[in-house]
Design a protein around this motif. Structure first.
Motif, mmCIF file in Angstrom:
data_model
loop_
_atom_site.group_PDB
_atom_site.id
_atom_site.type_symbol
_atom_site.label_atom_id
_atom_site.label_comp_id
_atom_site.label_asym_id
_atom_site.label_seq_id
_atom_site.Cartn_x
_atom_site.Cartn_y
_atom_site.Cartn_z
ATOM 1 N N VAL A 1 -30.731 25.541 23.370
ATOM 2 C CA VAL A 1 -31.702 26.411 22.704
ATOM 3 C C VAL A 1 -33.039 25.701 22.531
ATOM 4 O O VAL A 1 -34.106 26.266 22.792
ATOM 5 C CB VAL A 1 -31.149 26.872 21.342
ATOM 6 N N VAL A 2 -32.999 24.458 22.084
ATOM 7 C CA VAL A 2 -34.233 23.733 21.774
ATOM 8 C C VAL A 2 -35.002 23.356 23.037
ATOM 9 O O VAL A 2 -36.236 23.472 23.088
ATOM 10 C CB VAL A 2 -33.907 22.462 20.961
ATOM 11 N N GLY B 1 -25.613 22.405 33.067
ATOM 12 C CA GLY B 1 -24.900 23.536 33.652
ATOM 13 C C GLY B 1 -25.118 24.826 32.886
ATOM 14 O O GLY B 1 -25.351 25.887 33.472
ATOM 15 N N SER B 2 -25.051 24.749 31.566
ATOM 16 C CA SER B 2 -25.210 25.957 30.757
ATOM 17 C C SER B 2 -26.628 26.501 30.845
ATOM 18 O O SER B 2 -26.840 27.720 30.884
ATOM 19 C CB SER B 2 -24.840 25.668 29.297
ATOM 20 N N ALA B 3 -27.630 25.605 30.902
ATOM 21 C CA ALA B 3 -29.026 26.046 30.984
ATOM 22 C C ALA B 3 -29.297 26.778 32.300
ATOM 23 O O ALA B 3 -29.947 27.828 32.318
ATOM 24 C CB ALA B 3 -29.964 24.857 30.836
ATOM 25 N N PHE B 4 -28.793 26.229 33.401
ATOM 26 C CA PHE B 4 -29.000 26.895 34.686
ATOM 27 C C PHE B 4 -28.218 28.195 34.771
ATOM 28 O O PHE B 4 -28.681 29.187 35.353
ATOM 29 C CB PHE B 4 -28.605 25.961 35.831
ATOM 30 N N THR C 1 -38.242 29.703 20.874
ATOM 31 C CA THR C 1 -37.307 28.580 20.906
ATOM 32 C C THR C 1 -37.030 28.079 19.502
ATOM 33 O O THR C 1 -35.878 27.811 19.127
ATOM 34 C CB THR C 1 -37.869 27.436 21.769
ATOM 35 N N ALA C 2 -38.098 27.927 18.724
ATOM 36 C CA ALA C 2 -37.919 27.511 17.329
ATOM 37 C C ALA C 2 -37.074 28.518 16.574
ATOM 38 O O ALA C 2 -36.192 28.154 15.784
ATOM 39 C CB ALA C 2 -39.284 27.355 16.658
ATOM 40 N N THR C 3 -37.310 29.805 16.842
ATOM 41 C CA THR C 3 -36.529 30.849 16.186
ATOM 42 C C THR C 3 -35.058 30.747 16.541
ATOM 43 O O THR C 3 -34.182 30.789 15.673
ATOM 44 C CB THR C 3 -37.063 32.235 16.585
#
Length: 474
Positions: A51-52, A119-122, A211-213
């Motif tokens: 997330v960040v 992996g999760s980000a892609f 992103t902060a949210t």
């Protein structure tokens, strides 16, 4: 259009959701609460860093790809080069951090967590890309492949005695393998020379507040797991996480399906037809969201003892019986906040307002966790989550009205509350039944009663929709 897209996403995501639910009874019978707690902590850590560090890319892709329809090569090249840059930065940072870690178990979890993060980000980028292209079937296929691989490999390795490592390996393959085809199909036109610094800044400025949210929302959702692990034990984290995942994912899949179809339609209506058309679409979205989530949350809360008996291993059931009703309430409030009230800030393009709301909710959640976990144990974490989401809804409503006034279908919402209340009354005589077939009967009876009430109360003009649908059938 909304019902059609929601139905397609429901079918597409329903199979993966069913597999994810199946994973809970399987895994809770293969690993101990302590091992599941360790797994939950690694997954939560990966989710936080995703997330960040990476989430702003997928958010920017979802928001701006339609605007760059004629320049997709430039847009996707910018997205992909940004992703690769973050992979390099996180890799270097993690290698440096590992030199300062003494505990070998912690070092291993951090190392495997880094690969899971990539992996999760892609995987998230690929999902948002096919979502932008209005392809529910492909979206569902990606989610299904990930769920099947994670359960099949992870469960198999756990059965062979690999414990938490087996679960993590399965999850990693679930992220990586479905994306191989996507690399060839959607990312093969990526070129470094096509990446645009101006576009990158646009994505960054749009995505960073969100992103902060999302990071603050993640704190509300998952800080309790870290605090339970620190203040109590990883076994308490395992007991809490299983119950949370079972209830939250069950309800969350229905609410997410509506949002997957509804949000792009609202954005499209606003950009192409104006605010009046957007409000009409948003009102329809809210009605459908409540129609799906209210009875589901009430059913989860009422039938929690039987749900725990059917879905969970013996070691997890007692804790789940008390936790599921509170988690269901928290998941309902979270979904209503995220998929309706928070849209004021996104549609009004003032995402910093959403940051302040999420910050207050996160601070309240952490403070209440620190107060209530020592007093009430893991049930205190559930109490804290409910209160934090309730405060978040109030703040989003108040602050969001200054940015973009959202319609609220009060009359239809009242009908749905009444229908849900009558459904609960109808379920009370069979509430104490136990067993898989009995649970199926309870759910079926509740669904029939609620469906009849939707017809009688004509929620959202349901009779007209059904009549037109019947007329189309040859």
């Amino acid at each position: 259009m909304l019902l059609k897209h929601s139905a397609l996403y429901f079918v597409a995501c329903g199979l993966s959701g069913a597999v994810n639910l199946l994973a809970i009874p399987v895994l809770t019978r293969l690993v101990s609460p302590e091992a599941y707690g360790q797994y939950a902590l690694v997954v939560a850590g990966v989710g936080l860093f995703n997330v960040v560090l990476f989430r702003w890319l997928s958010l920017g892709l979802l928001r701006f790809l339609p605007a760059y329809k004629e320049e997709q090569d430039v847009f996707l090249s910018t997205i992909f080069i940004g992703f690769v840059g973050l992979v390099v930065l996180t890799g270097i940072s993690t290698v440096i951090a590992l030199f300062f870690m003494v505990d070998p178990l912690l070092r291993w979890f951090v190392a495997i967590g880094l690969i899971l993060l990539w992996g999760s980000a892609f995987f998230e980028l690929n999902k948002e890309l096919v979502r932008c292209r209005f392809s529910p079937s492909q979206y569902g296929l990606l989610a299904l492949l990930k769920a099947v691989i994670a359960l099949g490999v992870g469960g198999g390795l756990a059965y062979l005695g690999w414990g938490v490592n087996g679960l993590l390996y399965g999850l990693l393959l679930g992220f990586v393998l479905p994306g191989i085809w996507q690399v060839w199909r959607d990312w093969r036109t990526v070129r470094l020379r096509l990446a645009s610094s101006a576009l990158f800044r646009q994505l960054l400025f749009y995505g960073l507040p969100l992103t902060a949210t999302f990071a603050l929302k993640f704190i509300v959702r998952s800080s309790d797991r870290f605090l339970l692990g620190y203040m109590v034990h990883s076994e308490a984290t395992g007991l809490y996480s299983v119950s949370y995942d079972l209830a939250s994912n069950s309800l969350g899949i229905f609410m997410m399906v509506v949002n997957l179809a509804a949000y792009p339609l609202a954005v499209s209506a606003l950009e192409q037809k104006g605010k009046e058309a957007a409000n009409l679409q948003l009102s329809k979205n809210a009605i459908l969201l409540l129609t799906i989530s209210l009875p589901a949350a009430a059913g989860l809360a009422l039938l929690a003892p039987n749900i725990a008996e059917v879905f969970l291993g013996q070691a997890f059931r007692e804790a789940a019986t008390g936790l599921i009703p509170w988690v269901a309430l928290g998941a309902f409030l979270s979904g209503i906040k995220s998929f309706h009230f928070d849209l004021s800030f996104q549609l009004g393009q003032y995402t910093m307002g959403q940051v302040w709301v999420a910050l207050v909710a996160a601070v309240v959640n952490v403070a209440l966790n620190l107060w209530w976990i020592p007093v009430f144990g893991f049930i205190g974490a559930a109490y804290a989550t409910v209160v934090a989401y309730a405060i978040g809804i109030v703040l989003s409503l108040i602050m969001g009205r200054k940015v973009f006034v959202l319609p609220w279908p009060g009359k239809e919402a009242a009908k749905l509350v009444l229908a849900t209340f009558i459904m609960v009354l109808a379920l009370l005589p069979i509430e104490n039944l136990r067993g898989g077939l009995q649970l199926a009967a309870q759910v079926s009876w509740g669904t029939v009663v609620f469906g009849v009430l939707l017809w009688l109360l004509n929620v959202g003009g349901m009779r007209g929709h059904l009549s037109r649908l019947i007329q189309r059938v040859p």
